[in-house]
Design a protein around this motif. Structure first.
Motif, PDB file in Angstrom:
ATOM      1  N   VAL A  64       0.840  -1.202   0.000  1.00 27.27           N
ATOM      2  CA  VAL A  64       0.000   0.000   0.000  1.00 27.27           C
ATOM      3  C   VAL A  64       0.872   1.248   0.000  1.00 27.27           C
ATOM      4  O   VAL A  64       0.573   2.231  -0.710  1.00 27.27           O
ATOM      5  CB  VAL A  64      -0.988  -0.013   1.195  1.00 27.27           C
ATOM      6  CG1 VAL A  64      -1.625   1.350   1.394  1.00 27.27           C
ATOM      7  CG2 VAL A  64      -2.051  -1.074   0.992  1.00 27.27           C
ATOM      8  N   ALA A  65       1.978   1.231   0.760  1.00 33.03           N
ATOM      9  CA  ALA A  65       2.877   2.394   0.779  1.00 33.03           C
ATOM     10  C   ALA A  65       3.497   2.629  -0.608  1.00 33.03           C
ATOM     11  O   ALA A  65       3.561   3.775  -1.080  1.00 33.03           O
ATOM     12  CB  ALA A  65       3.972   2.187   1.824  1.00 33.03           C
ATOM     13  N   ILE A  66       3.945   1.542  -1.247  1.00 31.38           N
ATOM     14  CA  ILE A  66       4.533   1.671  -2.583  1.00 31.38           C
ATOM     15  C   ILE A  66       3.485   2.177  -3.577  1.00 31.38           C
ATOM     16  O   ILE A  66       3.744   3.111  -4.354  1.00 31.38           O
ATOM     17  CB  ILE A  66       5.128   0.325  -3.047  1.00 31.38           C
ATOM     18  CG1 ILE A  66       6.361  -0.011  -2.205  1.00 31.38           C
ATOM     19  CG2 ILE A  66       5.469   0.357  -4.530  1.00 31.38           C
ATOM     20  CD1 ILE A  66       6.853  -1.442  -2.374  1.00 31.38           C
ATOM     21  N   LEU A  67       2.313   1.573  -3.547  1.00 28.57           N
ATOM     22  CA  LEU A  67       1.244   2.005  -4.457  1.00 28.57           C
ATOM     23  C   LEU A  67       0.813   3.434  -4.165  1.00 28.57           C
ATOM     24  O   LEU A  67       0.514   4.210  -5.085  1.00 28.57           O
ATOM     25  CB  LEU A  67       0.058   1.046  -4.381  1.00 28.57           C
ATOM     26  CG  LEU A  67       0.293  -0.347  -4.972  1.00 28.57           C
ATOM     27  CD1 LEU A  67      -0.854  -1.284  -4.598  1.00 28.57           C
ATOM     28  CD2 LEU A  67       0.468  -0.262  -6.486  1.00 28.57           C
ATOM     29  N   LEU A  96       0.890   6.500  -6.647  1.00 27.32           N
ATOM     30  CA  LEU A  96      -0.328   7.285  -6.914  1.00 27.32           C
ATOM     31  C   LEU A  96      -0.043   8.781  -6.793  1.00 27.32           C
ATOM     32  O   LEU A  96      -0.455   9.568  -7.650  1.00 27.32           O
ATOM     33  CB  LEU A  96      -1.432   6.871  -5.938  1.00 27.32           C
ATOM     34  CG  LEU A  96      -2.732   7.669  -5.986  1.00 27.32           C
ATOM     35  CD1 LEU A  96      -3.422   7.460  -7.335  1.00 27.32           C
ATOM     36  CD2 LEU A  96      -3.656   7.267  -4.854  1.00 27.32           C
ATOM     37  N   ILE A  97       0.675   9.149  -5.750  1.00 26.05           N
ATOM     38  CA  ILE A  97       0.999  10.567  -5.548  1.00 26.05           C
ATOM     39  C   ILE A  97       1.893  11.079  -6.675  1.00 26.05           C
ATOM     40  O   ILE A  97       1.699  12.176  -7.187  1.00 26.05           O
ATOM     41  CB  ILE A  97       1.657  10.773  -4.162  1.00 26.05           C
ATOM     42  CG1 ILE A  97       0.618  10.535  -3.071  1.00 26.05           C
ATOM     43  CG2 ILE A  97       2.271  12.156  -4.034  1.00 26.05           C
ATOM     44  CD1 ILE A  97       1.182  10.476  -1.670  1.00 26.05           C
ATOM     45  N   ARG A  98       2.867  10.265  -7.074  1.00 18.41           N
ATOM     46  CA  ARG A  98       3.828  10.683  -8.105  1.00 18.41           C
ATOM     47  C   ARG A  98       3.171  10.777  -9.487  1.00 18.41           C
ATOM     48  O   ARG A  98       3.445  11.724 -10.242  1.00 18.41           O
ATOM     49  CB  ARG A  98       4.986   9.713  -8.142  1.00 18.41           C
ATOM     50  CG  ARG A  98       6.071  10.105  -9.123  1.00 18.41           C
ATOM     51  CD  ARG A  98       7.286   9.249  -8.950  1.00 18.41           C
ATOM     52  NE  ARG A  98       8.080   9.671  -7.818  1.00 18.41           N
ATOM     53  CZ  ARG A  98       9.128  10.469  -7.910  1.00 18.41           C
ATOM     54  NH1 ARG A  98       9.490  10.934  -9.074  1.00 18.41           N
ATOM     55  NH2 ARG A  98       9.797  10.815  -6.853  1.00 18.41           N
ATOM     56  N   THR A  99       2.330   9.796  -9.812  1.00 17.51           N
ATOM     57  CA  THR A  99       1.777   9.752 -11.177  1.00 17.51           C
ATOM     58  C   THR A  99       0.374  10.346 -11.284  1.00 17.51           C
ATOM     59  O   THR A  99      -0.028  10.774 -12.369  1.00 17.51           O
ATOM     60  CB  THR A  99       1.720   8.305 -11.701  1.00 17.51           C
ATOM     61  OG1 THR A  99       0.787   7.560 -10.911  1.00 17.51           O
ATOM     62  CG2 THR A  99       3.085   7.652 -11.681  1.00 17.51           C
ATOM     63  N   GLY A 100      -0.378  10.294 -10.190  1.00 15.74           N
ATOM     64  CA  GLY A 100      -1.741  10.798 -10.226  1.00 15.74           C
ATOM     65  C   GLY A 100      -2.710   9.874 -10.946  1.00 15.74           C
ATOM     66  O   GLY A 100      -3.840  10.264 -11.236  1.00 15.74           O
ATOM     67  N   ILE A 126      -6.087   4.598 -11.332  1.00 23.30           N
ATOM     68  CA  ILE A 126      -6.130   3.132 -11.342  1.00 23.30           C
ATOM     69  C   ILE A 126      -5.359   2.555 -10.158  1.00 23.30           C
ATOM     70  O   ILE A 126      -5.677   1.476  -9.652  1.00 23.30           O
ATOM     71  CB  ILE A 126      -5.612   2.565 -12.693  1.00 23.30           C
ATOM     72  CG1 ILE A 126      -5.892   1.066 -12.808  1.00 23.30           C
ATOM     73  CG2 ILE A 126      -4.130   2.801 -12.844  1.00 23.30           C
ATOM     74  CD1 ILE A 126      -7.293   0.766 -13.158  1.00 23.30           C
ATOM     75  N   LEU A 127      -4.341   3.287  -9.718  1.00 24.65           N
ATOM     76  CA  LEU A 127      -3.547   2.813  -8.575  1.00 24.65           C
ATOM     77  C   LEU A 127      -4.372   2.811  -7.286  1.00 24.65           C
ATOM     78  O   LEU A 127      -4.106   2.028  -6.378  1.00 24.65           O
ATOM     79  CB  LEU A 127      -2.285   3.661  -8.407  1.00 24.65           C
ATOM     80  CG  LEU A 127      -1.254   3.491  -9.519  1.00 24.65           C
ATOM     81  CD1 LEU A 127      -0.130   4.509  -9.385  1.00 24.65           C
ATOM     82  CD2 LEU A 127      -0.690   2.079  -9.511  1.00 24.65           C
ATOM     83  N   LEU A 128      -5.379   3.671  -7.223  1.00 24.17           N
ATOM     84  CA  LEU A 128      -6.268   3.672  -6.065  1.00 24.17           C
ATOM     85  C   LEU A 128      -7.019   2.347  -5.985  1.00 24.17           C
ATOM     86  O   LEU A 128      -7.185   1.777  -4.892  1.00 24.17           O
ATOM     87  CB  LEU A 128      -7.239   4.851  -6.157  1.00 24.17           C
ATOM     88  CG  LEU A 128      -8.048   5.171  -4.913  1.00 24.17           C
ATOM     89  CD1 LEU A 128      -7.139   5.423  -3.729  1.00 24.17           C
ATOM     90  CD2 LEU A 128      -8.931   6.380  -5.161  1.00 24.17           C
ATOM     91  N   ALA A 173      -5.884  -0.472  -7.144  1.00 25.52           N
ATOM     92  CA  ALA A 173      -4.877  -1.460  -6.735  1.00 25.52           C
ATOM     93  C   ALA A 173      -4.691  -1.429  -5.209  1.00 25.52           C
ATOM     94  O   ALA A 173      -4.550  -2.480  -4.570  1.00 25.52           O
ATOM     95  CB  ALA A 173      -3.557  -1.206  -7.443  1.00 25.52           C
ATOM     96  N   ILE A 174      -4.707  -0.232  -4.637  1.00 30.92           N
ATOM     97  CA  ILE A 174      -4.586  -0.099  -3.172  1.00 30.92           C
ATOM     98  C   ILE A 174      -5.771  -0.791  -2.499  1.00 30.92           C
ATOM     99  O   ILE A 174      -5.597  -1.553  -1.535  1.00 30.92           O
ATOM    100  CB  ILE A 174      -4.488   1.383  -2.757  1.00 30.92           C
ATOM    101  CG1 ILE A 174      -3.142   1.957  -3.188  1.00 30.92           C
ATOM    102  CG2 ILE A 174      -4.690   1.541  -1.249  1.00 30.92           C
ATOM    103  CD1 ILE A 174      -3.010   3.459  -3.013  1.00 30.92           C
ATOM    104  N   PHE A 175      -6.982  -0.536  -3.001  1.00 34.75           N
ATOM    105  CA  PHE A 175      -8.165  -1.198  -2.437  1.00 34.75           C
ATOM    106  C   PHE A 175      -8.074  -2.715  -2.580  1.00 34.75           C
ATOM    107  O   PHE A 175      -8.476  -3.460  -1.691  1.00 34.75           O
ATOM    108  CB  PHE A 175      -9.452  -0.669  -3.074  1.00 34.75           C
ATOM    109  CG  PHE A 175      -9.789   0.746  -2.704  1.00 34.75           C
ATOM    110  CD1 PHE A 175      -9.585   1.222  -1.413  1.00 34.75           C
ATOM    111  CD2 PHE A 175     -10.307   1.618  -3.651  1.00 34.75           C
ATOM    112  CE1 PHE A 175      -9.902   2.529  -1.072  1.00 34.75           C
ATOM    113  CE2 PHE A 175     -10.630   2.926  -3.321  1.00 34.75           C
ATOM    114  CZ  PHE A 175     -10.422   3.383  -2.024  1.00 34.75           C
ATOM    115  N   GLY A 176      -7.532  -3.168  -3.707  1.00 36.27           N
ATOM    116  CA  GLY A 176      -7.359  -4.601  -3.925  1.00 36.27           C
ATOM    117  C   GLY A 176      -6.390  -5.214  -2.919  1.00 36.27           C
ATOM    118  O   GLY A 176      -6.639  -6.296  -2.369  1.00 36.27           O
ATOM    119  N   VAL A 177      -5.279  -4.529  -2.666  1.00 38.18           N
ATOM    120  CA  VAL A 177      -4.305  -5.019  -1.686  1.00 38.18           C
ATOM    121  C   VAL A 177      -4.943  -5.069  -0.296  1.00 38.18           C
ATOM    122  O   VAL A 177      -4.785  -6.053   0.433  1.00 38.18           O
ATOM    123  CB  VAL A 177      -3.028  -4.147  -1.683  1.00 38.18           C
ATOM    124  CG1 VAL A 177      -2.146  -4.466  -0.492  1.00 38.18           C
ATOM    125  CG2 VAL A 177      -2.258  -4.333  -2.983  1.00 38.18           C
TER     126      VAL A 177
END
Length: 178
Positions: A20-23, A27-31, A34-36, A38-42
């Motif tokens: 979650v920290a990596i994702l 997310l912050i870097r790329t905006g 879809i990464l959000l 992925a975070i929910f999935g993790v």
């Protein structure tokens, strides 16, 4: 590895936090939204893993439950309950348990350094457990006073379907006669 995940939820939680920290950093870097997802999935996978660990009781956890019940029975001076965790044919173990409860008043029994080996290829399955019990007790005559003493145990157990029962034991550092 899989058994470890079923006995301890911490690896699943730690890996989930790292992912979650990596994702989150990505997310912050790329905006990218879809990464959000992925975070929910993790997070969902971590919750499922912790729930699975909670639901599945492994043989090791069942052996630990036997020891927890035995220490509670000793502290409560409940011989019947203690003997219910011993196989009927474990005559020496049963006799020494009865003798110990007759001779000593136990304030606390704490198990440390527990090492359990499950032997599944026998029928029924057996387990060998080695541990140190920190015992705080007093002899019933009052001659020795209250003391805390480490006692080494090697205990053999057999699987009886719904629980593991003690089939034998060896002691190191116990009072004479045990």
């Amino acid at each position: 590895m899989f058994t470890t995940l079923l006995e301890n939820p911490m690896p699943t939680i730690v890996i989930g936090i790292l992912l979650v920290a990596i994702l989150g950093a990505m997310l912050i870097r790329t905006g990218r939204g879809i990464l959000l997802w992925a975070i929910f999935g993790v997070i969902a996978l971590v919750l499922a893993g912790v729930g699975l660990e909670w639901l599945i009781v492994t043989d090791r956890e069942r052996v630990e439950a036997t020891f927890d019940a035995c220490t509670e029975a000793i502290e409560n001076e409940d011989l019947d309950t203690l003997l219910s965790y011993c196989e009927p044919l474990a005559l020496e173990t049963r006799a020494k348990a009865a003798l110990a409860l007759n001779l000593y008043e136990f304030d606390e029994v704490r198990i440390t350094d527990l090492n359990i080996t499950i032997i599944r290829h026998s029928s029924p399955a057996t387990a060998k457990a080695q541990f140190t019990a920190m015992v705080t007790a007093q002899d019933r005559t009052g001659l020795l006073g209250r003391y805390t003493k480490p006692i080494g145990f090697t205990v053999t157990l057999r699987d009886h379907g719904d629980r593991w029962l003690v089939s034998g034991h060896e002691l190191q550092g116990a009072p004479a006669g045990f």
